[in-house]
Scaffold this active site. Structure first.
Site, PDB file in Angstrom:
ATOM      1  N   CYS A   1      -5.802   2.086 -10.615  1.00 17.04           N
ATOM      2  CA  CYS A   1      -4.922   1.150 -11.321  1.00 17.04           C
ATOM      3  C   CYS A   1      -5.704   0.258 -12.279  1.00 17.04           C
ATOM      4  O   CYS A   1      -6.916   0.082 -12.158  1.00 17.04           O
ATOM      5  CB  CYS A   1      -4.109   0.324 -10.319  1.00 17.04           C
ATOM      6  SG  CYS A   1      -5.005  -1.045  -9.602  1.00 17.04           S
TER       7      CYS A   1
ATOM      8  N   HIS B   1       0.818  -1.223   0.000  1.00 15.94           N
ATOM      9  CA  HIS B   1       0.000   0.000   0.000  1.00 15.94           C
ATOM     10  C   HIS B   1       0.849   1.269   0.000  1.00 15.94           C
ATOM     11  O   HIS B   1       0.331   2.355  -0.249  1.00 15.94           O
ATOM     12  CB  HIS B   1      -0.922   0.012   1.219  1.00 15.94           C
ATOM     13  CG  HIS B   1      -1.665  -1.274   1.404  1.00 15.94           C
ATOM     14  ND1 HIS B   1      -1.248  -2.263   2.271  1.00 15.94           N
ATOM     15  CD2 HIS B   1      -2.774  -1.741   0.802  1.00 15.94           C
ATOM     16  CE1 HIS B   1      -2.081  -3.285   2.192  1.00 15.94           C
ATOM     17  NE2 HIS B   1      -3.016  -2.992   1.314  1.00 15.94           N
TER      18      HIS B   1
ATOM     19  N   GLU C   1      -2.975   3.214   2.069  1.00 15.25           N
ATOM     20  CA  GLU C   1      -2.473   3.836   0.836  1.00 15.25           C
ATOM     21  C   GLU C   1      -2.629   5.357   0.894  1.00 15.25           C
ATOM     22  O   GLU C   1      -1.741   6.098   0.475  1.00 15.25           O
ATOM     23  CB  GLU C   1      -3.209   3.282  -0.393  1.00 15.25           C
ATOM     24  CG  GLU C   1      -2.606   3.817  -1.685  1.00 15.25           C
ATOM     25  CD  GLU C   1      -3.384   3.460  -2.928  1.00 15.25           C
ATOM     26  OE1 GLU C   1      -3.386   4.279  -3.868  1.00 15.25           O
ATOM     27  OE2 GLU C   1      -3.988   2.364  -2.977  1.00 15.25           O
TER      28      GLU C   1
ATOM     29  N   THR D   1      -5.480   4.340  -5.599  1.00 21.42           N
ATOM     30  CA  THR D   1      -5.525   3.490  -6.803  1.00 21.42           C
ATOM     31  C   THR D   1      -6.677   2.491  -6.793  1.00 21.42           C
ATOM     32  O   THR D   1      -6.932   1.849  -7.813  1.00 21.42           O
ATOM     33  CB  THR D   1      -4.209   2.692  -6.959  1.00 21.42           C
ATOM     34  OG1 THR D   1      -4.060   1.828  -5.824  1.00 21.42           O
ATOM     35  CG2 THR D   1      -3.009   3.606  -7.085  1.00 21.42           C
TER      36      THR D   1
END
Length: 316
Positions: free
Chosen positions: A200, A79, A131, A170
């Protein structure tokens, strides 16, 4: 007794992404290279089955660097971590390996670049998620403003509305994030966005597969952990895309069979940190109760692979 018929739709892609695969490999290779114990700051990925398996091999999971001894290697989770963490490890002359997903590292670099250009950062993310903490920790305290919803955008206080940039976590919902971005652009027309969106490929691909599968299903199960952002988003995406009932399960034992009574079709997917063995376990549980016909709902093929850090490829 005759088993009732059931169509089982399997989403593809599902399960492990390249960043998770790499992070797990990093812990396994570190154990091979340096022997046990190897310390890991925070869960390497958000999956209890994976973490327990690595713990059995000699990984010790801790929340803070202060819990690690100076003389054993430490690994930072997929993360990402605030900049202060590797700095503290260097100050203590520790051996450390950064397992941050390269796509998260890309966001870190982006945030730093914008800050170097004099832009104040706004991050779209979930408060308290590792994250988000890691990305916001790339810059000094207070330099990154966090927003989660379009409502947050309306009240955020910025230094200069003409000097702003945004990055995102992400693992967010693609659709939810688009709404927040639209709100940011409406309030701050000069705001600078990422060259390529930060959500992502794996998060996007898994959500697209769920959107394709959901209208076919009476119910949908997402195999994943309750602290996994991308897994929770899959449940939300499935419900919005037309599936009447969506449930997050860690393992087959967690399935609420009473809520599935009378169903004729079920969709199965998995968050990016859930291994295929857990998906197989869920499929087997359905086969034990139903006469299953299986169908794949594939929206894209993935072939992404990330290299492990050089320190693990060199001999001890």
């Amino acid at each position: 007794m005759t088993k009732p018929p059931l169509t089982l739709y399997l989403a593809a892609p599902r399960g492990f992404c390249a960043g998770v695969d790499r992070a797990i490999k990093i812990v396994e290779m570190a154990l091979e290279k340096w022997g046990a114990p190897v310390y890991v700051r925070h869960e390497i990925v958000h999956n209890k089955f994976v973490v327990d398996g690595l713990r059995d091999k000699g990984a010790v999971f801790v929340e803070e660097l202060s819990e690690c001894p100076d003389d054993r290697p430490v690994i930072f989770s997929a993360h990402g971590v605030p900049k202060s963490v590797p700095q503290a490890a260097q100050a203590r002359e520790m051996v450390f390996v950064d397992a941050t997903c390269p796509l998260v590292s890309k966001v870190h670099i982006e945030a730093q670049r914008h800050a170097d250009n004099g832009l104040q950062m706004i991050m779209i993310g979930h408060a308290g998620h590792p994250e988000t903490i890691g990305t916001m920790g790339q810059l000094p305290d207070g330099d990154v403003l966090l927003v989660e919803t379009p409502e947050d955008v309306a009240t955020v206080k910025v230094r200069d509305p003409e000097r702003l940039a945004y990055v995102t976590q992400t693992t967010l919902s693609v659709d939810d994030t688009a709404e927040v971005v639209a709100a940011l652009q409406a309030r701050f027309p000069a705001i600078v966005g990422p060259h390529k969106e930060d959500i992502c490929y794996a998060t996007t691909n898994r959500q697209e597969a769920v959107k394709a599968m959901a209208p076919k299903c009476d119910a949908m199960l997402v195999v994943g952990a309750p602290n996994s952002s991308n897994s929770k988003r899959l449940v939300e995406v499935g419900t919005r895309a037309g599936c009447g009932y969506a449930q997050l399960v860690q393992r087959a034992d967690d399935i609420d069979w009473r809520s599935l009574e009378g169903i004729r079709s079920v969709g199965i997917t998995a968050g990016a940190s859930a291994p295929e063995v857990l998906i197989d376990e869920v499929i087997d549980a359905f086969r034990a109760r139903y006469d299953v016909r299986q169908e794949l709902v594939e929206t894209v093929k993935e072939n992404v692979e990330f290299k492990v850090p050089r320190v693990l490829r060199e001999p001890a």
